[in-house]
Design an enzyme around this catalytic site. Sequence first.
Site, PDB file in Angstrom:
ATOM      1  N   ASP A  43      -5.688  10.035   1.504  1.00 49.67           N
ATOM      2  CA  ASP A  43      -4.830  10.917   0.707  1.00 49.67           C
ATOM      3  C   ASP A  43      -5.520  11.446  -0.545  1.00 49.67           C
ATOM      4  O   ASP A  43      -5.009  11.320  -1.662  1.00 49.67           O
ATOM      5  CB  ASP A  43      -3.523  10.198   0.331  1.00 49.67           C
ATOM      6  N   ASP A  60      -1.150  -0.588   9.620  1.00 50.69           N
ATOM      7  CA  ASP A  60       0.025  -0.259  10.410  1.00 50.69           C
ATOM      8  C   ASP A  60       1.188   0.189   9.527  1.00 50.69           C
ATOM      9  O   ASP A  60       1.729  -0.596   8.756  1.00 50.69           O
ATOM     10  CB  ASP A  60       0.429  -1.474  11.257  1.00 50.69           C
ATOM     11  N   ASN A  97       1.637  -2.182   6.362  1.00 50.83           N
ATOM     12  CA  ASN A  97       2.126  -1.558   5.121  1.00 50.83           C
ATOM     13  C   ASN A  97       3.628  -1.337   5.312  1.00 50.83           C
ATOM     14  O   ASN A  97       4.026  -0.507   6.119  1.00 50.83           O
ATOM     15  CB  ASN A  97       1.379  -0.225   4.933  1.00 50.83           C
ATOM     16  N   TYR A 128      -7.729   9.158   8.719  1.00 47.14           N
ATOM     17  CA  TYR A 128      -7.493   7.765   9.141  1.00 47.14           C
ATOM     18  C   TYR A 128      -6.526   7.669  10.314  1.00 47.14           C
ATOM     19  O   TYR A 128      -6.004   6.602  10.612  1.00 47.14           O
ATOM     20  CB  TYR A 128      -6.999   6.916   7.955  1.00 47.14           C
ATOM     21  N   GLY A 142       0.799  -1.226   0.000  1.00 52.54           N
ATOM     22  CA  GLY A 142       0.000   0.000   0.000  1.00 52.54           C
ATOM     23  C   GLY A 142       0.824   1.264   0.000  1.00 52.54           C
ATOM     24  O   GLY A 142       0.332   2.339   0.332  1.00 52.54           O
TER      25      GLY A 142
HETATM   26  C1  GDL Z   1      -0.129   7.114   4.136  1.00 56.48           C
HETATM   27  C2  GDL Z   1      -0.744   6.268   3.088  1.00 56.48           C
HETATM   28  C3  GDL Z   1       0.118   5.077   2.724  1.00 56.48           C
HETATM   29  C4  GDL Z   1       1.608   5.402   2.835  1.00 56.48           C
HETATM   30  C5  GDL Z   1       1.853   5.771   4.262  1.00 56.48           C
HETATM   31  C6  GDL Z   1       3.317   6.053   4.623  1.00 56.48           C
HETATM   32  C7  GDL Z   1      -2.372   5.265   4.660  1.00 56.48           C
HETATM   33  C8  GDL Z   1      -3.787   4.868   4.928  1.00 56.48           C
HETATM   34  N1  GDL Z   1      -2.101   5.839   3.471  1.00 56.48           N
HETATM   35  O1  GDL Z   1      -0.695   8.053   4.573  1.00 56.48           O
HETATM   36  O2  GDL Z   1      -0.216   4.689   1.420  1.00 56.48           O
HETATM   37  O3  GDL Z   1       2.386   4.311   2.452  1.00 56.48           O
HETATM   38  O4  GDL Z   1       1.118   6.920   4.589  1.00 56.48           O
HETATM   39  O5  GDL Z   1       3.842   7.113   3.860  1.00 56.48           O
HETATM   40  O6  GDL Z   1      -1.532   5.079   5.506  1.00 56.48           O
END
Ligand code: GDL
Length: 450
Positions: A124, A231, A265, A171, A16
């Site tokens: 975002d 996370d 993530n 979020y 992600g």
């Molecule tokens: C974010 C982004 C994600 C990104 C992370 C770290 C979410 C829900 N969205 O805001 O895609 O990788 O920060 O930079 O976390």
Amino acid sequence: MVMHMKTDFLTGVIEGFYGTPWTLGERHMVLDWMQSWKLNTYLYAPKDDLKQRVSWREDYSSGEAAVLKDLIQACQARGIRFVYALSPGLDMAYAQASDLETLQRRLEQVRQLGGRDFALLFDDIPDVMRAEDRSTYGSFAKAQCHVTNAVYRSLQEKSPGARFLFCPTPYCGRMQQAGLGGEDYLGQVGRILDPGIEIFWTGPEIISSHLSMGHVEGLTQLLRRPPLIWDNLHANDYDGRRFYCGPYSGRPLELRQAVRGILHNPNNEAPLNYVPWKTLSDYVHADTDWDPRTSYLRAMEGWHARFESAGSPIALEDLVLLGDCFYLPEAEGSQAQALHDAARDWLRAAPGDRQALLPAFREPAARLRNACAEIVHLKDRGLFSALSRKTWDLREEMDLMLTCASQMEKDPGARLHSDYHLPGTYRGGMVSKLQGLLHPQADGSFIPSR
Ligand code: GDL
């Protein structure tokens, strides 16, 4: 299965991040690791797969569809839940029936390839509504929930019991406090979003070093369901020079009962996630005993086996020291911190006291320098490419400091210099010049330099 784990607890990996999506080969490696560590869910959401986000209205070509089908089957073969996410929020016209139809068509294409579980992500995105959406729905939350409920309900008819995930526009706690998404956004989502849909949350911050029970309990009331944790602890897409291989940590064990799952993530570089996922798995499956540092050291032993070298092998203790230098966003590992403190004490000491303080710095610094230099000889070339740029700067700093140490030893009052660290090529460039203009403070504020 350990007693605390409900069978529907989602735990695993989100692809992600911003940046180049993983290759199919990397994804297979990721899924093998996930399978062996009992991580049960993979969420497909690479921000820079054009058709995942900016071109969300376009179907996959037959070649792209074949790759996705392979991925879905690779998950199924390993008993891993594949969740496909779309992020239509950059320009979706919520009140236009045609956009909803397009969304349904896109997900149907993935369903035809074998997908069953889905997600809609509204993170975002611009926090402004089109006039038509505002007059139809009145709020962002209502517009997004309307579309999400419609998609969820039609998918439930086709695949009853399939999981459906939703990422809100605010979020994390900081975004909630800033009022992102409009007044009472999360309260509205809690009331309107179908109770069968899971809601993502990253914690008090986008990158949350800590996630407490109190934080999650308040949120659960508001959302009318426990959140699903997205996370970002080890995500590194926001800083190309760093990666994080410290242990999954900063979350109490009880948190597992208070959330619907934890999806992680990670670092963009797939091979650098061995320790993060192994330690995530230790956390998720722990009974009562869980210590992040112990989990880290055990995972490092496993990772060390992948550091087979065509040159001089890197010893496990040196790999731990290197790993400690790329630990967690807000903390170095203990050995890296000790090396830093030894360097600081040595450099700040009065000239007459320096010599006595030097060994405490020089010994680990030389080991670290050599470990960085040996990365080039790794037989696993994927691991080499993932690490080589990241470890370069660290080696440069060790080289400079060790050179200075030798000069000071010969002449405590010497003017320090290095022929390999010259103005312009060393620590140069526009970004570092700009960084010099604003100094970040510990409280998060910035002070202009004079
Ligand atoms: C974010 C982004 C994600 C990104 C992370 C770290 C979410 C829900 N969205 O805001 O895609 O990788 O920060 O930079 O976390």
